[in-house]
Scaffold this motif. Structure first.
Motif, mmCIF file in Angstrom:
data_model
loop_
_atom_site.group_PDB
_atom_site.id
_atom_site.type_symbol
_atom_site.label_atom_id
_atom_site.label_comp_id
_atom_site.label_asym_id
_atom_site.label_seq_id
_atom_site.Cartn_x
_atom_site.Cartn_y
_atom_site.Cartn_z
ATOM 1 N N CYS A 115 2.928 -23.845 60.590
ATOM 2 C CA CYS A 115 2.962 -22.621 59.771
ATOM 3 C C CYS A 115 2.597 -22.895 58.317
ATOM 4 C CB CYS A 115 4.322 -21.952 59.868
ATOM 5 S SG CYS A 115 5.577 -22.606 58.736
ATOM 6 N N ARG A 116 2.847 -24.103 57.851
ATOM 7 C CA ARG A 116 2.532 -24.567 56.494
ATOM 8 C C ARG A 116 3.408 -23.949 55.405
ATOM 9 N NH1 ARG A 116 -3.929 -25.570 56.593
ATOM 10 N NH2 ARG A 116 -4.170 -25.581 58.849
ATOM 11 N N THR A 117 4.361 -23.103 55.784
ATOM 12 C CA THR A 117 5.169 -22.443 54.759
ATOM 13 C C THR A 117 6.671 -22.705 54.898
ATOM 14 O OG1 THR A 117 5.235 -20.435 56.092
ATOM 15 C CG2 THR A 117 3.523 -20.551 54.413
ATOM 16 N N CYS A 118 7.140 -23.125 56.059
ATOM 17 C CA CYS A 118 8.591 -23.338 56.219
ATOM 18 C C CYS A 118 9.012 -24.593 55.448
ATOM 19 C CB CYS A 118 8.962 -23.443 57.702
ATOM 20 S SG CYS A 118 8.456 -24.967 58.521
ATOM 21 N N CYS A 121 7.569 -27.864 56.895
ATOM 22 C CA CYS A 121 6.141 -28.041 56.596
ATOM 23 C C CYS A 121 5.954 -28.436 55.134
ATOM 24 C CB CYS A 121 5.355 -26.760 56.891
ATOM 25 S SG CYS A 121 5.030 -26.494 58.648
ATOM 26 N N CYS A 129 8.131 -28.215 62.294
ATOM 27 C CA CYS A 129 7.897 -26.818 61.890
ATOM 28 C C CYS A 129 8.790 -25.882 62.705
ATOM 29 C CB CYS A 129 6.434 -26.442 62.091
ATOM 30 S SG CYS A 129 6.090 -24.714 61.680
ATOM 31 N N THR A 130 9.523 -25.020 61.980
ATOM 32 C CA THR A 130 10.468 -24.137 62.660
ATOM 33 C C THR A 130 9.878 -22.762 62.964
ATOM 34 O OG1 THR A 130 11.297 -23.491 60.486
ATOM 35 C CG2 THR A 130 12.520 -25.207 61.645
ATOM 36 N N VAL A 131 8.656 -22.525 62.492
ATOM 37 C CA VAL A 131 8.055 -21.200 62.678
ATOM 38 C C VAL A 131 7.026 -21.220 63.800
ATOM 39 C CG1 VAL A 131 6.756 -19.337 61.582
ATOM 40 C CG2 VAL A 131 8.485 -20.608 60.280
HETATM 41 ZN ZN LIG Z 1 6.284 -24.722 59.399
#
Ligand SMILES: [Zn+2]
Ligand SMILES: [Zn+2]
Length: 234
Positions: A115-118, A121, A129-131
Motif C-alpha cells: 500500500c506504501r502508506t501504512c 510500509c 503491510c497491513t492494508v
Molecule cells: Zn502498507
C-alpha cells in the motif's frame, strides 16, 4: 522454505519484447504444472521489465499450487504461475525508473507491491503491510489483476520492489536467496549475529544450510542441531 540450485528452473527465452508471456501454471490444485500463456502489463513509469533467467522452487510454491493455504490466505487464484525466487536481467525500464538500467542483474522475492502508506510500509517493512501487500503470485495488484510468478519468461515489477544482484554473484545461486536466504538473513541481522555470538540452527535443510552459511559469514560461532549425524560432513 526453499530448495536450492539443483532444483533451479531454467526457462527458454522467446518473445522478449511482447506482452504475451509463457510460463508454467497449475490449472487447479490437483493437476501438474503445464505450459500456460498469459499477458504481462506494459511497463508503467516506474516499472522494470525483467527477462527471467532462473527461479528457485520454494516449498510454498507446492503448498499454494495444491491450495493448501487457502484458509490462511484470502483465496487461491487459478490458473496459478508460482515462483518467488526470481532472478534475471533488466530488458526495459519505464520513463521514470532511476534505480535500474538495461542489462542490470536483478531479483524479485515474495512480494511485488504494497500500500506504501501504512505504518509498516513507511518503516520500510513492506512485507508486513497491513492494508494490501501484493504477493508475487497468487495475489492481486491494486486494480484486482491476478499476479503471476517466476515460472515464466519475464515479469514486470515496480522498481521499488526489485532487488539488485551483485555482479559477483552467479544468478542461479542467487535465486534461492530471494526467499530462503532472506528468511534466515533477517533474524540473524535482527539479533546481530556476529563475532562473539553463538547461533544454533535447528535442522540443516533448505533454509538451515542458508543459516549456517550466513551466520558463519557474519562471524558467529555456529552449531547445527539435528536428530542424527547424517549431515555432519555437510
Ligand atoms: Zn502498507
Ligand atoms: Zn518462498
Amino acid at each position: 522454505m526453499s530448495t536450492y540450485k539443483s532444483d533451479t528452473v531454467v526457462l527458454e527465452q522467446e518473445n522478449k519484447n511482447t506482452k504475451t508471456t509463457k510460463g508454467y501454471a497449475a490449472a487447479n490444485p490437483t493437476t501438474p504444472l503445464a505450459p500456460f500463456s498469459f499477458e504481462r502489463r506494459d511497463p508503467r513509469e516506474h516499472d522494470v521489465v525483467i527477462d527471467i533467467k532462473y527461479c528457485g522452487i520454494c516449498h510454498s510454491d507446492i503448498h499454494q499450487t495444491r491450495d493448501e493455504w487457502s484458509e490462511a490466505l484470502e483465496e487461491s487464484i487459478f490458473p496459478m504461475v508460482p515462483g518467488h525466487e526470481i532472478v534475471g536481467i533488466v530488458t526495459r525500464v519505464g520513463d521514470k525508473v532511476s534505480k535500474y538500467k538495461l542489462g542490470d542483474k536483478v531479483g524479485v522475492g515474495c512480494f511485488v507491491d504494497s500500500c506504501r502508506t501504512c505504518a509498516e510500509c513507511k518503516a520500510g517493512l513492506e512485507q508486513y503491510c497491513t492494508v494490501h501487500g501484493v504477493y508475487t503470485y497468487n495475489g492481486r495488484e491494486h486494480d484486482g489483476t491476478p499476479t503471476y510468478g517466476g515460472y515464466s519468461e519475464m515479469i514486470v515489477v515496480d522498481e521499488n520492489y526489485v532487488l539488485r544482484i551483485p555482479e559477483n554473484l552467479a544468478l542461479d545461486a542467487a535465486a534461492p536467496l530471494l526467499c530462503a536466504g532472506i528468511t534466515l538473513y533477517s533474524p540473524l541481522r535482527h539479533w546481530n549475529a556476529g563475532p562473539g555470538k553463538s547461533v544454533a540452527i535447528v535442522g540443516m535443510g533448505g533454509l538451515g544450510h542458508m543459516g549456517v552459511k550466513l551466520a558463519h559469514a557474519m562471524g558467529a560461532e555456529v552449531t547445527v542441531l539435528s536428530q542424527s549425524l547424517k549431515k555432519q560432513a555437510d
